[in-house]
Design a protein around this motif. Structure first.
Motif, PDB file in Angstrom:
ATOM      1  N   GLU A 268      97.345  47.529  24.800  1.00  0.00           N
ATOM      2  CA  GLU A 268      95.435  47.413  25.135  1.00  0.00           C
ATOM      3  C   GLU A 268      94.972  46.302  25.444  1.00  0.00           C
ATOM      4  O   GLU A 268      95.444  45.595  26.117  1.00  0.00           O
ATOM      5  CB  GLU A 268      95.453  46.902  22.916  1.00  0.00           C
ATOM      6  CG  GLU A 268      96.068  47.779  21.794  1.00  0.00           C
ATOM      7  CD  GLU A 268      95.537  47.548  20.632  1.00  0.00           C
ATOM      8  OE1 GLU A 268      94.810  46.851  20.599  1.00  0.00           O
ATOM      9  OE2 GLU A 268      95.275  48.337  19.335  1.00  0.00           O
ATOM     10  N   THR A 270      92.899  43.027  25.453  1.00  0.00           N
ATOM     11  CA  THR A 270      92.135  42.715  24.754  1.00  0.00           C
ATOM     12  C   THR A 270      91.141  41.495  25.507  1.00  0.00           C
ATOM     13  O   THR A 270      90.540  40.501  24.834  1.00  0.00           O
ATOM     14  CB  THR A 270      93.484  41.019  24.678  1.00  0.00           C
ATOM     15  OG1 THR A 270      94.156  40.747  25.325  1.00  0.00           O
ATOM     16  CG2 THR A 270      94.224  42.155  23.314  1.00  0.00           C
ATOM     17  N   GLN A 271      90.236  41.587  26.206  1.00  0.00           N
ATOM     18  CA  GLN A 271      89.608  41.417  27.384  1.00  0.00           C
ATOM     19  C   GLN A 271      88.912  41.530  28.365  1.00  0.00           C
ATOM     20  O   GLN A 271      90.041  42.432  29.025  1.00  0.00           O
ATOM     21  CB  GLN A 271      90.192  39.830  27.438  1.00  0.00           C
ATOM     22  CG  GLN A 271      88.857  38.511  27.644  1.00  0.00           C
ATOM     23  CD  GLN A 271      88.867  37.300  28.348  1.00  0.00           C
ATOM     24  OE1 GLN A 271      89.719  36.931  28.490  1.00  0.00           O
ATOM     25  NE2 GLN A 271      88.217  36.442  28.502  1.00  0.00           N
ATOM     26  N   SER A 352      79.804  47.938  15.177  1.00  0.00           N
ATOM     27  CA  SER A 352      80.717  46.794  16.049  1.00  0.00           C
ATOM     28  C   SER A 352      81.545  48.012  17.395  1.00  0.00           C
ATOM     29  O   SER A 352      81.144  49.208  16.867  1.00  0.00           O
ATOM     30  CB  SER A 352      81.632  46.475  14.704  1.00  0.00           C
ATOM     31  OG  SER A 352      80.909  45.557  13.982  1.00  0.00           O
ATOM     32  N   THR A 354      84.442  49.980  18.561  1.00  0.00           N
ATOM     33  CA  THR A 354      85.516  50.413  18.664  1.00  0.00           C
ATOM     34  C   THR A 354      86.890  50.374  19.065  1.00  0.00           C
ATOM     35  O   THR A 354      87.686  50.195  19.149  1.00  0.00           O
ATOM     36  CB  THR A 354      85.840  52.121  18.649  1.00  0.00           C
ATOM     37  OG1 THR A 354      84.944  52.553  20.703  1.00  0.00           O
ATOM     38  CG2 THR A 354      84.626  52.396  17.927  1.00  0.00           C
ATOM     39  N   LYS A 355      86.674  49.329  20.307  1.00  0.00           N
ATOM     40  CA  LYS A 355      87.586  49.050  22.153  1.00  0.00           C
ATOM     41  C   LYS A 355      87.244  47.856  22.436  1.00  0.00           C
ATOM     42  O   LYS A 355      85.976  47.927  22.947  1.00  0.00           O
ATOM     43  CB  LYS A 355      88.260  50.399  21.979  1.00  0.00           C
ATOM     44  CG  LYS A 355      87.520  50.515  23.031  1.00  0.00           C
ATOM     45  CD  LYS A 355      88.047  51.784  24.479  1.00  0.00           C
ATOM     46  CE  LYS A 355      87.539  52.337  25.251  1.00  0.00           C
ATOM     47  NZ  LYS A 355      88.389  52.964  25.818  1.00  0.00           N
ATOM     48  N   GLU A 356      87.957  46.987  22.965  1.00  0.00           N
ATOM     49  CA  GLU A 356      87.538  46.195  24.077  1.00  0.00           C
ATOM     50  C   GLU A 356      87.397  46.786  25.289  1.00  0.00           C
ATOM     51  O   GLU A 356      87.836  47.746  25.609  1.00  0.00           O
ATOM     52  CB  GLU A 356      89.251  45.152  23.732  1.00  0.00           C
ATOM     53  CG  GLU A 356      88.768  44.009  25.261  1.00  0.00           C
ATOM     54  CD  GLU A 356      87.972  43.269  24.970  1.00  0.00           C
ATOM     55  OE1 GLU A 356      86.892  42.359  26.372  1.00  0.00           O
ATOM     56  OE2 GLU A 356      87.777  42.589  23.954  1.00  0.00           O
ATOM     57  N   TRP A 374      81.608  45.430  24.550  1.00  0.00           N
ATOM     58  CA  TRP A 374      81.929  44.568  23.122  1.00  0.00           C
ATOM     59  C   TRP A 374      82.799  43.740  23.459  1.00  0.00           C
ATOM     60  O   TRP A 374      83.854  44.689  24.565  1.00  0.00           O
ATOM     61  CB  TRP A 374      82.520  46.089  22.691  1.00  0.00           C
ATOM     62  CG  TRP A 374      82.737  45.256  21.078  1.00  0.00           C
ATOM     63  CD1 TRP A 374      84.736  45.919  20.553  1.00  0.00           C
ATOM     64  CD2 TRP A 374      82.247  45.217  19.730  1.00  0.00           C
ATOM     65  NE1 TRP A 374      84.719  44.790  19.722  1.00  0.00           N
ATOM     66  CE2 TRP A 374      83.342  44.517  19.076  1.00  0.00           C
ATOM     67  CE3 TRP A 374      81.258  44.694  19.885  1.00  0.00           C
ATOM     68  CZ2 TRP A 374      83.269  43.748  17.494  1.00  0.00           C
ATOM     69  CZ3 TRP A 374      80.789  43.959  18.358  1.00  0.00           C
ATOM     70  CH2 TRP A 374      81.612  43.912  17.566  1.00  0.00           C
ATOM     71  N   SER A 375      82.936  42.869  22.632  1.00  0.00           N
ATOM     72  CA  SER A 375      84.142  41.712  23.244  1.00  0.00           C
ATOM     73  C   SER A 375      84.901  41.408  22.178  1.00  0.00           C
ATOM     74  O   SER A 375      84.299  41.290  20.786  1.00  0.00           O
ATOM     75  CB  SER A 375      83.435  40.327  23.498  1.00  0.00           C
ATOM     76  OG  SER A 375      84.149  39.368  23.448  1.00  0.00           O
ATOM     77  N   GLN A 376      86.415  41.930  21.696  1.00  0.00           N
ATOM     78  CA  GLN A 376      87.122  41.972  20.605  1.00  0.00           C
ATOM     79  C   GLN A 376      87.420  40.647  19.931  1.00  0.00           C
ATOM     80  O   GLN A 376      87.461  40.808  18.595  1.00  0.00           O
ATOM     81  CB  GLN A 376      88.479  42.513  21.114  1.00  0.00           C
ATOM     82  CG  GLN A 376      88.833  43.530  19.639  1.00  0.00           C
ATOM     83  CD  GLN A 376      88.328  44.115  19.262  1.00  0.00           C
ATOM     84  OE1 GLN A 376      87.041  44.805  19.752  1.00  0.00           O
ATOM     85  NE2 GLN A 376      89.481  45.045  18.052  1.00  0.00           N
ATOM     86  N   SER A 377      87.394  40.234  20.961  1.00  0.00           N
ATOM     87  CA  SER A 377      87.350  38.513  20.346  1.00  0.00           C
ATOM     88  C   SER A 377      86.078  38.296  19.800  1.00  0.00           C
ATOM     89  O   SER A 377      86.491  36.805  18.564  1.00  0.00           O
ATOM     90  CB  SER A 377      87.655  37.432  21.767  1.00  0.00           C
ATOM     91  OG  SER A 377      86.700  37.172  22.438  1.00  0.00           O
ATOM     92  N   GLN A 379      84.109  39.658  18.573  1.00  0.00           N
ATOM     93  CA  GLN A 379      82.878  40.565  17.439  1.00  0.00           C
ATOM     94  C   GLN A 379      81.777  40.838  17.498  1.00  0.00           C
ATOM     95  O   GLN A 379      80.863  40.529  17.095  1.00  0.00           O
ATOM     96  CB  GLN A 379      83.554  40.166  16.513  1.00  0.00           C
ATOM     97  CG  GLN A 379      85.530  40.789  15.963  1.00  0.00           C
ATOM     98  CD  GLN A 379      85.089  42.108  15.878  1.00  0.00           C
ATOM     99  OE1 GLN A 379      85.115  42.597  15.027  1.00  0.00           O
ATOM    100  NE2 GLN A 379      86.285  41.936  16.691  1.00  0.00           N
TER     101      GLN A 379
END
Length: 787
Positions: A268, A270-271, A352, A354-356, A374-377, A379
């Motif tokens: 995945e 992640t950033q 929100s 759905t993915k980084e 979108w930044s997953q870390s 949010q």
């Protein structure tokens, strides 16, 4: 495993053009290579906040596209910096060595742009990849080509020295190949759907149990075992992927044409680190501390770290983030945007991602369209730019093979056959789009510049980045001209490549090689002048008045090369100044002066009229300074030969070239045996110009110097047999074919003494291009007519 996000550690700004490749050997050293023709070292001075000192490791004459680092080994305690690019030469240098000092080695053998380099982990061998369709293996310390990895059907864009037994290559033909370092082919891996541009080793920590990863123009990262089994795919990039690397944690890092660097944990993303640039050309990881470095099209090198103590001051981090927010994204890059149906800013707080890395469009309160990622870390949605209409775009899309494009051009290659389709989006890099078009249609790489310039012309320069003046005086055969993002073109747009192959013999116009960045040349001379002063070369140092003369000649020289010069004494003074540098500067510092000299011989008759204090011409000065007798400095020789070639641009220059044939020939003859591609092209260009001179109507047939033409034919027959580069072979053939028009005596000698037909057969085997076949057919017709 570290879970914190990377943040900016340092932004390094010294390069003057795209940063094409980076390396991160250890925590105190970053290396970068650029289209500004330099390789630079960045040494860490202070760790908190990070501060680096920049020095130039090497300064060449054209793009540097690849760089690698050989770890410390016996004899090289600081390791070695290895670089390569458009001039086909691979340079090997010790870190910290001044650029004017001799390289540890110059690796010669590739016939086209060197675009990939890697070094085995034990530092025993180097592997290189090139547009010439080959990869080569070089033994460290021996510095000779140990093996050629053959079988590729396109440019070798990526190489990986996997271990002591295995080398992996990625090719434009979409195939991955495995070899031993001795050159033995092991097997191929098919599965990529487009050009393979990047390879990297995968850590044993990775859950996929993959051995290596590949990526390329289809925007997909694929995970492979050495036996060819695919064990995973990573999706997220929205355009070409140019570079891959592995972190000490086992995570993968990728960079590409979608402006992003992406961190991949397990399978995945992640950033996502968006850059304010068109392309992020390269990314490398430091095995010591896990930091990463990137090189991008905005001329900047950036270091990123997860460790707070190594991150930049908050002000610098904010400046970087603001530059991303302020960047403009062409509408064509994000597809058809229906502003009326877009959600407003409230969406950013209600939904929100759905993915980084997911990107959405928002209709701002001021009516503009903003892009948010979108930044997953964190949010949260982060602004990554404003969507704008690109200049010259109608906004209408054209369908081609089920995809929408801003343009679909018809390109005529051959009479009687349907035109080829060239799809193009304004968000694309024209250079990359052209390369893909050429490879998809199995066309010769010699079309590269012509097609790229055609795209730029016919899209009215509607590209990302700042518009820049194109280099003046482009070489009519296309060897010197090049595409850069944002450049306009000085030539009128055309709608196709040549639609037929008309007769080219005899050549009737003189050729010149005049492209240059004069501001960069001047800056280099000023830097070297300071260096000479520091080293105590008092007699060679330029004084304040001479430096003023140097600055004063730049604009008139640009104007003269562009054909708009109105005339003053600046160029005459410039010739005197350049000849002083050629005569008095050490050989290792003559390069920029010789570069100016070859431009002056094309731009002004003052170069041909120059006379030294003892009455010698500039040719005599070159002879006495022994510029053309130093085989260890092929670039110096190449520029001197170009100066001779450019003499034919002025009547006075042609007279001097004619009168000085014997002297010039003695000076350049040994260059016929040199393997340097650019030098061979410069020499064959000179011979083309002499052939045009001896067959022109202004040279009466009864006065044509058959003996001099025979001398040239002898050289050309040898060059045509030995040359492997298509451009060098083509120019050699054009020169020989034009000389045949001198008369029957020359035609008979070409057949019976110089075995020109044997040279033609060798050329046919070496270069399989339609234009080569066409000119060989014309030459054979001339030879047959003399029977």
């Amino acid at each position: 495993m570290a879970t914190s996000n990377f943040k900016l550690s340092a932004c390094l700004e010294e390069h003057e053009d795209d940063v094409r490749a980076v390396a991160f050997p250890h925590e105190k050293l970053v290396i970068s290579a650029s289209r500004d023709a330099t390789v630079r070292e960045w040494k860490l001075l202070d760790p908190a906040p990070p501060r680096y000192d920049c020095s130039i490791t090497s300064h060449g004459s054209s793009f540097v596209n690849a760089v690698a680092f050989c770890p410390p080994i016996k004899g090289y305690p600081d390791g070695l910096i290895i670089s390569g690019g458009k001039d086909t030469i691979i340079q090997v240098r010790e870190p910290g060595r001044e650029p004017d000092k001799d390289a540890e080695a110059l690796l010669l053998g590739h016939a086209h742009n060197v675009c990939a380099l890697d070094v085995s982990q034990d530092g025993t061998y180097v592997v290189s990849g090139s547009w010439d369709g080959s990869a080569r293996v070089w033994k460290v310390g021996k510095w000779e080509c140990d093996a050629i990895l053959e079988g590729h059907q396109g440019s070798v864009w990526a190489v990986l020295a996997y271990d002591t037994e295995t080398i992996i290559t990625g090719c434009a033909d979409q195939i991955i190949r495995l070899y031993t370092p001795t050159g033995k082919f092991l097997h191929s891996i098919k599965g990529s759907t487009d050009v393979v541009r990047a390879l990297c080793r995968v850590s044993p920590k990775h859950p996929s149990e993959a051995d290596f990863a590949s990526a390329g123009n289809d925007g997909v990262i694929r995970l492979w075992r050495l036996n060819g089994k695919q064990v995973g795919e990573l999706h997220g990039h929205e355009s070409f992927i140019y570079s891959l690397t592995t972190l000490p944690t086992g995570e993968l890092v990728s960079s590409g044409e979608d402006r992003t660097v992406r961190i991949w944990s397990n399978n995945e993303c992640t950033q996502t680190i968006t850059h304010p640039a068109i392309s992020v050309w390269g990314v490398a990881a430091c095995s010591d501390n896990g930091d990463i470095v990137t090189g991008a099209s905005d001329k900047k090198v950036r270091v990123f770290s997860r460790v707070k103590e190594r991150q930049a001051a908050q002000e610098a981090v904010q400046t970087f983030e603001d530059s991303v927010k302020a960047s403009s994204i062409p509408k064509q890059q994000v597809g058809d945007v229906q502003k009326e149906t877009l959600p407003g800013p409230e969406f950013l707080h209600q939904k929100s991602g759905t993915k980084e890395g997911q990107v959405i469009m928002i209709k701002e309160d001021d009516g503009s369209v903003g892009a948010y990622q979108w930044s997953q870390s964190s949010q949260s949605w982060m602004s990554v730019g404003t969507v704008v209409d690109a200049v010259g775009s109608s906004g209408k899309k054209t369908d081609y093979l089920g995809k929408d494009y801003d343009y679909v051009f018809d390109v005529d290659i051959e009479d009687g056959k349907p035109p080829l389709k060239l799809p193009y989006n304004l968000s694309q890099n024209p250079y990359e789009a052209t390369t893909k078009f050429i490879q998809d249609n199995e066309l010769p790489m010699t079309y590269l510049d012509q097609v790229a310039n055609f795209i730029t012309s016919n899209t009215q320069g509607a590209t990302l980045g700042q518009s820049a003046q194109a280099p003046v005086g482009s070489d009519p055969y296309g060897t010197e001209s090049r595409y850069r993002p944002g450049e306009s073109t000085t030539s009128a747009p055309t709608s196709s490549l040549p639609t037929s192959r008309p007769k080219v013999l005899p050549q009737t116009s003189y050729l010149s090689i005049k492209t240059a960045n004069l501001r960069t040349i001047r800056k280099k001379i000023e830097e070297l002048n300071v260096q000479l002063d520091n080293e105590g070369h008092i007699d060679a140092v330029l004084n304040t008045a001479q430096l003023a003369d140097l600055e004063a000649m730049i604009t008139p020289l640009e104007q003269s090369l562009a054909g708009t010069y109105s005339g003053n004494n600046a160029l005459e003074r410039g010739v005197d100044l350049v000849m002083q540098m050629v005569a008095s500067w050490p050989a290792g510092q003559q390069l920029p002066a010789l570069d100016l000299l070859r431009l002056l011989t094309a731009a002004t008759s003052a170069a041909a009229a120059y006379r030294s204090s003892d009455g010698g011409t500039f040719i005599d000065v070159l002879e006495s300074s022994k510029v053309l007798e130093d085989p260890d400095r092929p670039n110096n020789i190449m520029l001197a030969v170009r100066a001779f070639s450019n003499l034919f641009e002025t009547p006075e220059g042609r007279t001097l070239a004619d009168e000085s044939f014997d002297k010039i020939h003695v000076l350049v003859k040994s260059s016929a045996n040199n393997a340097n591609r650019n030098l061979t092209i410069a020499l064959t260009t000179l011979y083309v110009n002499y052939a045009v001179l001896y067959t022109t109507s202004s040279y009466p047939s009864e006065q044509r110097p058959t003996d001099l033409a025979l001398t040239l034919m002898d050289d050309l027959s040898s060059i045509i047999r030995k040359a492997v580069d298509s451009e060098a072979v083509y120019r050699g053939l054009v020169a020989a074919g034009t000389l045949l028009h001198v008369g029957e005596e020359l035609q008979m000698a070409a057949k019976e003494i110089y075995d020109l037909d044997g040279a033609l057969k060798k050329a046919e085997q070496t270069v399989k291009e339609p234009r080569i076949k066409g000119v060989i057919g014309e030459i054979r017709g001339l030879l047959k007519g003399s029977e």
